[in-house]
Design an enzyme around this catalytic site. Structure first.
Site, mmCIF file in Angstrom:
data_model
loop_
_atom_site.group_PDB
_atom_site.id
_atom_site.type_symbol
_atom_site.label_atom_id
_atom_site.label_comp_id
_atom_site.label_asym_id
_atom_site.label_seq_id
_atom_site.Cartn_x
_atom_site.Cartn_y
_atom_site.Cartn_z
ATOM 1 N N LYS A 206 15.891 -49.400 -22.721
ATOM 2 C CA LYS A 206 16.305 -48.195 -21.786
ATOM 3 C C LYS A 206 17.584 -47.783 -22.793
ATOM 4 C CE LYS A 206 14.084 -48.650 -17.514
ATOM 5 N NZ LYS A 206 14.033 -48.765 -16.296
ATOM 6 N N ARG A 246 11.706 -57.237 -15.992
ATOM 7 C CA ARG A 246 10.642 -56.567 -16.735
ATOM 8 C C ARG A 246 10.779 -56.165 -18.209
ATOM 9 N NH1 ARG A 246 8.784 -51.090 -17.308
ATOM 10 N NH2 ARG A 246 6.757 -50.604 -16.730
#
Length: 283
Positions: A206, A246
Site C-alpha cells: 500500500k 493479507r
C-alpha cells in the site's frame, strides 16, 4: 491470506492474473507457499478506481473461486456485492471479505447471516474515487475503532452471528499517507483487539509504505518493491495479536508470521495450524 486480483487495473499487480487459468494457478501456488486462505477479487479498490458491473465481477471471480475450492483451497471472496458473495459461497468460498463493511449492499448482512460463512468487516467511509476526501480525523484510532464497533453492532442486529465476524481497520482506505493515519492504526492494534473479534491486517504494497521508503531524490518506492517492508509489518502485527495478514508475496510473510508466533509463545505455537484457519479464527 494470499491475494489473487482477477482484474486488469489493481494497483499492485493489475493484469497479472486477469486470465482465469493463470489466476487459478496463482491461487494454488499461494496455498502451496503457505497461504491459509486465498482471497479472490474481481473489482479493483485502488485509489480512483471506478466500479465494474456485477456481471463482469461474477465473470472474473466465478470460475476461479469454484476451481480453487474444488482443489481444496480455503477461499475468500473479496466483494462488496451480496450477489457476487452468494455465487462465490455456493461455489465453495468460506469467507466474504467486504471492504465496505456492509455499507454498499444492504443485502450483504442477510446473505452472510443465512450462509454462516466468515465475514471480514472493514472500516470504510466511501468508494475509492473519493475516499481520500473523507480521511479527516481528530483521533484516527478512536474514530476507526468506534465506527467498526457501530458497524459490527448493525450487522449483528441484522442477523450476523458475532463469531462470524473478523474486523479490519482498513489501512489505506480513507486513511491519509501524508498524515500518518495508517502507522497510527498499526501502532494501536490493541485498541481493535479490545473489540473482541479476530483482526485482519492488510498492509501489503500500500501507498503509505512506499511513502515511508522514499529515496533521497524524493521518489517513492514502487508498490512491488515494498514486499520486504510488508514482511516486517506482518511479523509485528502477528506479534501484536493480529489473527491474519493479507499479502501478495506469501512465502516470506508466512515465514515471518510463524517466527513471530513461535518467538512470542516461547515455542508453544509450533503447530501446523493450517487444518481449518477460518473455523478457528472466526469462531
Amino acid at each position: 491470506m494470499g491475494v489473487v486480483n482477477v482484474t486488469p487495473d489493481s494497483f499492485s499487480d493489475g493484469g497479472a492474473w486477469f486470465d482465469s487459468k493463470r489466476a487459478i494457478e496463482q491461487g494454488v501456488r499461494l496455498a502451496e507457499e503457505g497461504a491459509d486462505i486465498v482471497d479472490v477479487g474481481g473489482e479493483s479498490t485502488r485509489p480512483g478506481a471506478q466500479r465494474v458491473s456485477a456481471d463482469e465481477e461474477l465473470r472474473r471471480v466465478g470460475p476461479v473461486v469454484r476451481e480453487l475450492a474444488r482443489q481444496g483451497v480455503v477461499v475468500s471472496v473479496d466483494t462488496m456485492r451480496a450477489e457476487v458473495a452468494a455465487f462465490a459461497v455456493e461455489a465453495g468460498a468460506r469467507m466474504v471479505n467486504d471492504v465496505s463493511g456492509g455499507l454498499t449492499d444492504s443485502a450483504m448482512a442477510r446473505l452472510v447471516a443465512k450462509s454462516g460463512v466468515a465475514y471480514v468487516l472493514m472500516h470504510w467511509r466511501g468508494h475509492s474515487h473519493d475516499m481520500y476526501r473523507r480521511a479527516v480525523y481528530a483521533d484516527v484510532t478512536a474514530e476507526v475503532r468506534d465506527e467498526l464497533r457501530q458497524r459490527m453492532a448493525s450487522m449483528i442486529d441484522e442477523g450476523v452471528a458475532p463469531e462470524q465476524i473478523v474486523l479490519d481497520p482498513g489501512l489505506g482506505f480513507a486513511k491519509s499517507p501524508e498524515r500518518g493515519h495508517n502507522w497510527e492504526l498499526l501502532a494501536h492494534l490493541d485498541e481493535f483487539l479490545g473489540l473482541g473479534r479476530p483482526l485482519l491486517v492488510a498492509a501489503s504494497r500500500k501507498r503509505f509504505i512506499g511513502r515511508l521508503l522514499t529515496d533521497p531524490y524524493g521518489e517513492q518506492r514502487p508498490f512491488t518493491d515494498c514486499d520486504d517492508a510488508t514482511v516486517a509489518i506482518s511479523a509485528l502485527a502477528a506479534e501484536r495479536g493480529a489473527w491474519c495478514v493479507r499479502v501478495h508475496d506469501v512465502r516470506p510473510n508466512a515465514d515471518a508470521v510463524r517466527v513471530a508466533l513461535a518467538w512470542g509463545s516461547g515455542g508453544a505455537a509450533l503447530t501446523d495450524g493450517r487444518a481449518d484457519p477460518i473455523g478457528r479464527g472466526a469462531s
